[in-house]
Design an enzyme around this catalytic site. Structure first.
Site, PDB file in Angstrom:
ATOM      1  N   TRP A   5       0.948  -1.260  -0.142  1.00 35.76           N
ATOM      2  CA  TRP A   5       0.023  -0.079  -0.016  1.00 35.76           C
ATOM      3  C   TRP A   5       0.781   1.216   0.079  1.00 35.76           C
ATOM      4  CZ3 TRP A   5      -5.410   1.265   0.509  1.00 35.76           C
ATOM      5  CH2 TRP A   5      -6.171   0.355   0.443  1.00 35.76           C
ATOM      6  N   HIS A  42      -3.600 -12.071   2.606  1.00 38.57           N
ATOM      7  CA  HIS A  42      -3.846 -11.957   4.056  1.00 38.57           C
ATOM      8  C   HIS A  42      -5.424 -11.748   4.126  1.00 38.57           C
ATOM      9  CE1 HIS A  42      -4.222  -7.607   2.466  1.00 38.57           C
ATOM     10  NE2 HIS A  42      -5.037  -7.334   3.668  1.00 38.57           N
ATOM     11  N   HIS A  80      -8.792  -4.032  12.312  1.00 39.12           N
ATOM     12  CA  HIS A  80      -8.437  -3.463  11.248  1.00 39.12           C
ATOM     13  C   HIS A  80      -9.174  -1.874  10.799  1.00 39.12           C
ATOM     14  CE1 HIS A  80      -6.289  -2.170   7.605  1.00 39.12           C
ATOM     15  NE2 HIS A  80      -7.235  -2.602   6.696  1.00 39.12           N
ATOM     16  N   GLU A 131      -7.839 -11.019   1.349  1.00 40.80           N
ATOM     17  CA  GLU A 131      -7.500 -10.389   0.122  1.00 40.80           C
ATOM     18  C   GLU A 131      -5.984 -10.699  -0.548  1.00 40.80           C
ATOM     19  OE1 GLU A 131      -9.561  -6.061   2.128  1.00 40.80           O
ATOM     20  OE2 GLU A 131      -7.900  -6.613   2.680  1.00 40.80           O
TER      21      GLU A 131
HETATM   22  N1  LIG Z   1      -8.150  -1.688   3.910  1.00 40.16           N
HETATM   23  C1  LIG Z   1      -6.801  -2.110   3.289  1.00 40.16           C
HETATM   24  C2  LIG Z   1      -5.728  -1.623   3.845  1.00 40.16           C
HETATM   25  C3  LIG Z   1      -5.670  -0.194   3.818  1.00 40.16           C
HETATM   26  O1  LIG Z   1      -6.548   0.307   3.759  1.00 40.16           O
HETATM   27  C4  LIG Z   1      -4.398   0.306   4.238  1.00 40.16           C
HETATM   28  C5  LIG Z   1      -3.340  -0.370   4.374  1.00 40.16           C
HETATM   29  C6  LIG Z   1      -2.022   0.035   4.536  1.00 40.16           C
HETATM   30  C7  LIG Z   1      -1.883   1.453   4.893  1.00 40.16           C
HETATM   31  C8  LIG Z   1      -2.810   2.112   4.412  1.00 40.16           C
HETATM   32  C9  LIG Z   1      -3.983   1.789   4.307  1.00 40.16           C
HETATM   33  N2  LIG Z   1      -5.233   2.526   4.101  1.00 40.16           N
HETATM   34  C10 LIG Z   1      -5.044   3.821   3.912  1.00 40.16           C
HETATM   35  O2  LIG Z   1      -5.912   4.788   3.943  1.00 40.16           O
HETATM   36  C11 LIG Z   1      -7.165  -3.629   3.563  1.00 40.16           C
HETATM   37  O3  LIG Z   1      -7.751  -4.164   4.150  1.00 40.16           O
HETATM   38  O4  LIG Z   1      -5.967  -4.317   3.320  1.00 40.16           O
HETATM   39 ZN   LIG Z   2      -9.133  -4.956   3.596  1.00 42.36          ZN
HETATM   40 ZN   LIG Z   3      -6.144  -6.037   4.400  1.00 45.87          ZN
END
Ligand SMILES: N[C@@H](CC(=O)c1ccccc1NC=O)C(=O)O
Ligand SMILES: [Zn+2]
Ligand SMILES: [Zn+2]
EC number: 3.5.1.9
Length: 208
Positions: A18, A52, A58, A171
């Site tokens: 990301w 993952h 989260h 995901e």
């Molecule tokens: N929602 C994503 C991850 C995500 O949003 C994210 C992951 C790492 C760093 C920043 C993220 N989102 C930032 O707005 C997920 O579920 O993998």
């Molecule tokens: Zn997610």
């Molecule tokens: Zn995730």
């Protein structure tokens, strides 16, 4: 032997991360020469890298951590469906697809073409799909994408709606060569006590 299909992204420095998140690294921290007996490695990575699962923590401070998740979610029969060329996935996109008796639903979108590069945009899950799927008995949704929400979403409406309907999230799958059908899935999270998610080794075996 050889009947398991690996649907996991490989983890090395080329794995897509990301934007702004921790790069993946592996290093031998204590070499055989130094220790006199063994190489001892260390990995550093964001939990949301590669293939993952998300724990509800989260996106919800009061949500479950990885250790509290039911292992049954991540082992058992799963149906793979193919939905290419969609901008989003909702009830309309699924209404003609048979999901009777499906507990674990894996959606191959083919939308993340080069998984070594983080995508610019992805088809997202419409939050309304959560109620529809839970009514059918779905408890796990898996995608070949880095998120179930649009990449720039801050509300994470699909994450929240899915969780509210008891549907867990997997995901970053690699489904390029997987044909639609019914499979045995194993994608177990690590026993991380506090974590907001976990890398998994996801594998499928075709069911007769
Ligand atoms: N929602 C994503 C991850 C995500 O949003 C994210 C992951 C790492 C760093 C920043 C993220 N989102 C930032 O707005 C997920 O579920 O993998
Ligand atoms: Zn997610
Ligand atoms: Zn995730």
């Amino acid at each position: 032997m050889g009947t398991w299909i690996d649907i996991s992204q490989r983890l090395d420095e080329n794995v897509a991360v990301w934007p702004g998140d921790t790069p993946f690294s592996y290093k031998v921290n204590w070499s055989k020469e130094e220790s006199g007996s063994v190489n001892v490695g260390q990995i550093n990575m964001s939990i949301h890298t590669g293939t993952h699962i998300d724990a509800p923590f989260h996106f919800d401070n009061d949500g479950k951590r990885v250790i509290e998740l039911d292992l049954d979610l991540y082992i058992g029969s799963a149906r793979v469906i193919h939905l290419p060329n969609k901008t989003s996935i909702g009830v309309n996109e699924l209404s003609s697809i048979d999901l009777d008796g499906v507990t674990r639903l894996l959606i191959r979108t083919d939308a993340w073409k080069d998984q070594s590069v983080f995508p610019q945009s992805i088809p997202h899950i419409q939050p309304e799909l959560a109620a529809y799927l839970s009514e059918l008995g779905v408890r796990l949704i898996g995608l070949d994408l880095p998120s179930v929400d649009p990449l720039d979403s801050k509300e994470l409406s699909a994450h929240h709606e899915l969780a509210e309907h008891g549907i867990h999230i997997l995901e970053g799958l690699v489904l390029d060569d997987v044909l639609p059908g019914d499979y045995e899935l194993a994608a177990l999270p690590l026993p991380l006590v506090e974590a907001d998610g976990s890398p998994v080794r996801a594998v499928l075996k075709k069911l007769p």
